[in-house]
Design an enzyme around this catalytic site. Structure first.
Site, PDB file in Angstrom:
ATOM      1  N   THR A   1       8.413  -3.791  -1.127  1.00 16.57           N
ATOM      2  CA  THR A   1       7.650  -3.172  -0.561  1.00 16.57           C
ATOM      3  C   THR A   1       8.256  -2.989   0.588  1.00 16.57           C
ATOM      4  O   THR A   1       8.582  -2.320   1.375  1.00 16.57           O
ATOM      5  CB  THR A   1       6.297  -4.552  -0.563  1.00 16.57           C
ATOM      6  OG1 THR A   1       5.582  -4.310  -0.933  1.00 16.57           O
ATOM      7  CG2 THR A   1       6.213  -4.364   1.280  1.00 16.57           C
TER       8      THR A   1
ATOM      9  N   PHE B   1       7.768   1.148  -7.548  1.00 12.84           N
ATOM     10  CA  PHE B   1       6.362   1.591  -7.579  1.00 12.84           C
ATOM     11  C   PHE B   1       5.002   1.209  -6.566  1.00 12.84           C
ATOM     12  O   PHE B   1       4.684   1.812  -5.868  1.00 12.84           O
ATOM     13  CB  PHE B   1       5.681   0.843  -8.353  1.00 12.84           C
ATOM     14  CG  PHE B   1       4.588  -0.951  -8.489  1.00 12.84           C
ATOM     15  CD1 PHE B   1       3.136  -1.003  -7.467  1.00 12.84           C
ATOM     16  CD2 PHE B   1       5.722  -1.738  -8.813  1.00 12.84           C
ATOM     17  CE1 PHE B   1       3.121  -1.414  -7.083  1.00 12.84           C
ATOM     18  CE2 PHE B   1       4.399  -3.248  -7.778  1.00 12.84           C
ATOM     19  CZ  PHE B   1       3.720  -3.118  -6.936  1.00 12.84           C
ATOM     20  N   LYS B   2       6.378   0.877  -5.544  1.00 14.16           N
ATOM     21  CA  LYS B   2       5.478   0.921  -4.350  1.00 14.16           C
ATOM     22  C   LYS B   2       5.731   2.708  -3.228  1.00 14.16           C
ATOM     23  O   LYS B   2       5.018   2.133  -2.110  1.00 14.16           O
ATOM     24  CB  LYS B   2       6.805  -0.540  -3.547  1.00 14.16           C
ATOM     25  CG  LYS B   2       6.373  -1.942  -3.966  1.00 14.16           C
ATOM     26  CD  LYS B   2       4.784  -2.480  -4.157  1.00 14.16           C
ATOM     27  CE  LYS B   2       4.943  -3.990  -5.019  1.00 14.16           C
ATOM     28  NZ  LYS B   2       6.565  -4.912  -3.761  1.00 14.16           N
ATOM     29  N   ASP B   3       6.467   2.996  -3.699  1.00 13.98           N
ATOM     30  CA  ASP B   3       7.191   3.658  -3.395  1.00 13.98           C
ATOM     31  C   ASP B   3       5.344   5.106  -3.453  1.00 13.98           C
ATOM     32  O   ASP B   3       5.497   6.228  -2.755  1.00 13.98           O
ATOM     33  CB  ASP B   3       7.612   5.231  -4.136  1.00 13.98           C
ATOM     34  CG  ASP B   3       9.227   4.170  -3.513  1.00 13.98           C
ATOM     35  OD1 ASP B   3       9.866   3.793  -2.477  1.00 13.98           O
ATOM     36  OD2 ASP B   3      10.259   4.597  -4.144  1.00 13.98           O
TER      37      ASP B   3
END
Length: 469
Positions: free
Chosen positions: A144, A111-113
């Site tokens: 991250t 999800f960090k993308d």
């Protein structure tokens, strides 16, 4: 849009400056001075928009006055155009009114993308305009780091140094960082835990003399742009499930409180969210606060969900700011006492206010594996351990079966083969095509002692594309 510090003593900044500042000069975190609010009718009108167009609608107020609309639209189209799924954040149904939102279709499968692909492009845009060069120092518990490197690797005006705890991230997570080479990319394995890495980053922001005049920029979720980008997918999910005409609940695997704080902001911006579940592992400082008003440091325990192996949650301060009526002096006093004692609690009425929206659960490794196995057996969906924790917490804490419950699917299961193997699923995990040769790629990283001076000396020596700063 102006931004103010949670500790009340730093100057207010515009979006450009807050993007480059990261941590405020008084040690606090930046938040919008006034949060934009959308009407139900306005939100409803966004149904059916492509993800990048929805992102523009949600985020435009935050960059107003700093980036022209046409430029921001192009940045967002470029950002989400690299995702592997055309829906960008597709929903998968697990049960009658239960869903997982897959947030792992970006380049690094996490999800960090969503935030870091955007952050890299925003930095490139702003730095080119200003003619500046910066140093990024980031700490990662796993995801991250690779997302930051992937998002910033092509930035012309950035040197990036990522700190990860030595031997405490999964092999896929490590290789996603250490196999990307570039004169401006540096991976540092610290002989300590994630909180040691995070503390080094925070202390480096407080005293930047070692940079010899170069500006330090944050990629961790202390950077407001990270939070801003994550707000969007709460609107995206709700619009898929009948919102805003009906409310939606979310369960969020979280260690640093950034991803779930984005959901809290989405609610305050007008999105009907009835419940937010803080889902965490045995490193349960957030659960201990939400369930018993005790935010106390404890021993950090390695787990099968390493991205949540965090003892102190950086973004929690942003919630404390709101719980204390946005009183910066009160938050500064609270955080100073916490730094001295390692313990924090708030007045009963403030804690009760938080509990109106938040529930929480801490899930151990055994139950994590059981959930992976159970969900796979019943649905054929394979969850990574963090998402499995979110699903179990959602089921245990759910207030209403009639309200859609969405668990944030934070990472692809291929990143955590140990947990999948222990769950006894028996499904072969295959890396996506763009990472198929990951285990054959050469690695490059530097192991350093748990010593901030050694880390800062390394940064000073290797900055400016390999030339000393």
């Amino acid at each position: 849009m102006r931004y103010i510090s949670t500790r009340g003593q730093a100057p207010a900044l515009n979006f450009e400056d807050v993007l480059l500042a990261g941590l405020a000069s008084d040690g606090g975190l930046y938040v919008p001075e006034n949060l934009p609010r959308f009407t139900v009718e306005e939100i409803a009108s966004w149904a059916g928009l492509p993800y990048h167009e929805l992102a523009f609608k949600v985020m435009r107020p935050f960059v107003a006055g700093s980036i022209p609309d046409a430029d921001f639209k192009q940045i967002l189209e470029d950002t989400y155009g690299v995702f592997a799924h055309s829906a960008v954040a597709p929903l998968r149904q697990l049960d009658g009114n239960e869903w997982v939102m897959e947030l792992f279709h970006g380049p690094t499968l996490a999800f960090k993308d969503f935030a870091l692909q955007l952050l890299g492009r925003l930095l490139d845009y702003v730095l080119a305009k200003r003619g500046e060069r910066v140093v990024i120092i980031g700490a990662t518990s796993g995801d991250t780091g690779s997302a930051a490197i992937e998002g910033c690797r092509r930035c012309d005006n950035v040197d990036i140094f990522i700190l990860h705890p030595h031997n405490r991230v999964s092999e896929v997570q490590r290789r996603q960082m250490t196999t990307i080479f570039g004169d401006n990319i540096h991976n540092i394995a610290i002989e300590g835990n994630f909180d040691d890495c995070q503390e080094m980053v925070k202390d480096s922001f407080a005293d930047q003399g070692f940079l010899k005049g170069t500006r330090l920029v944050a990629v961790n979720s202390i950077n407001w742009a990270r939070i801003m980008a994550q707000i969007v997918y709460y609107f995206h999910a709700a619009l898929q499930l009948g919102g805003p005409a009906r409310s939606v609940a979310f369960s969020v695997p979280t260690g640093n409180f950034g991803d779930i704080f984005a959901g809290y902001l989405a609610r305050n911006m007008g999105l009907p969210i009835s419940q937010l579940v803080v889902a965490t592992n045995r490193n349960d400082i957030l659960h201990r606060f939400m369930s018993g008003n005790r935010y106390d440091k404890d021993t950090l325990h390695p787990s099968l969900s390493p991205s949540m192996d965090i003892m102190v949650s950086s973004n929690f301060e942003r919630l404390l700011f709101d719980l204390h009526g946005r009183n910066g002096a009160a938050v500064a006093e609270l955080m100073s006492a916490f730094k001295a004692s390692g313990k924090l609690s708030v007045e009963e009425e403030r804690w009760t206010e938080a509990r109106k929206l938040f529930d929480s659960l801490a899930v151990d490794d055994e139950q994590t594996c059981n959930t992976i196995a159970e969900v796979f057996a019943k649905t054929g969906e394979l969850l990574d351990p963090h998402t499995a924790i979110g699903v179990y917490a959602a089921r245990e804490c759910r207030r209403s079966l009639s309200t859609p419950m969405v668990t944030l699917g934070t990472a692809h299961p291929v990143k955590f083969p140990e947990a999948v193997e222990k769950a006894g699923v028996g499904k072969a995990l295959e890396l996506p095509a763009h990472l198929a040769d990951l285990f054959e790629r050469p690695e490059r990283s530097t192991v350093l002692a748990n010593d901030i001076k050694a880390m800062q000396a390394f940064v000073s020596e290797h900055g400016n594309r390999g030339k000393p700063l």
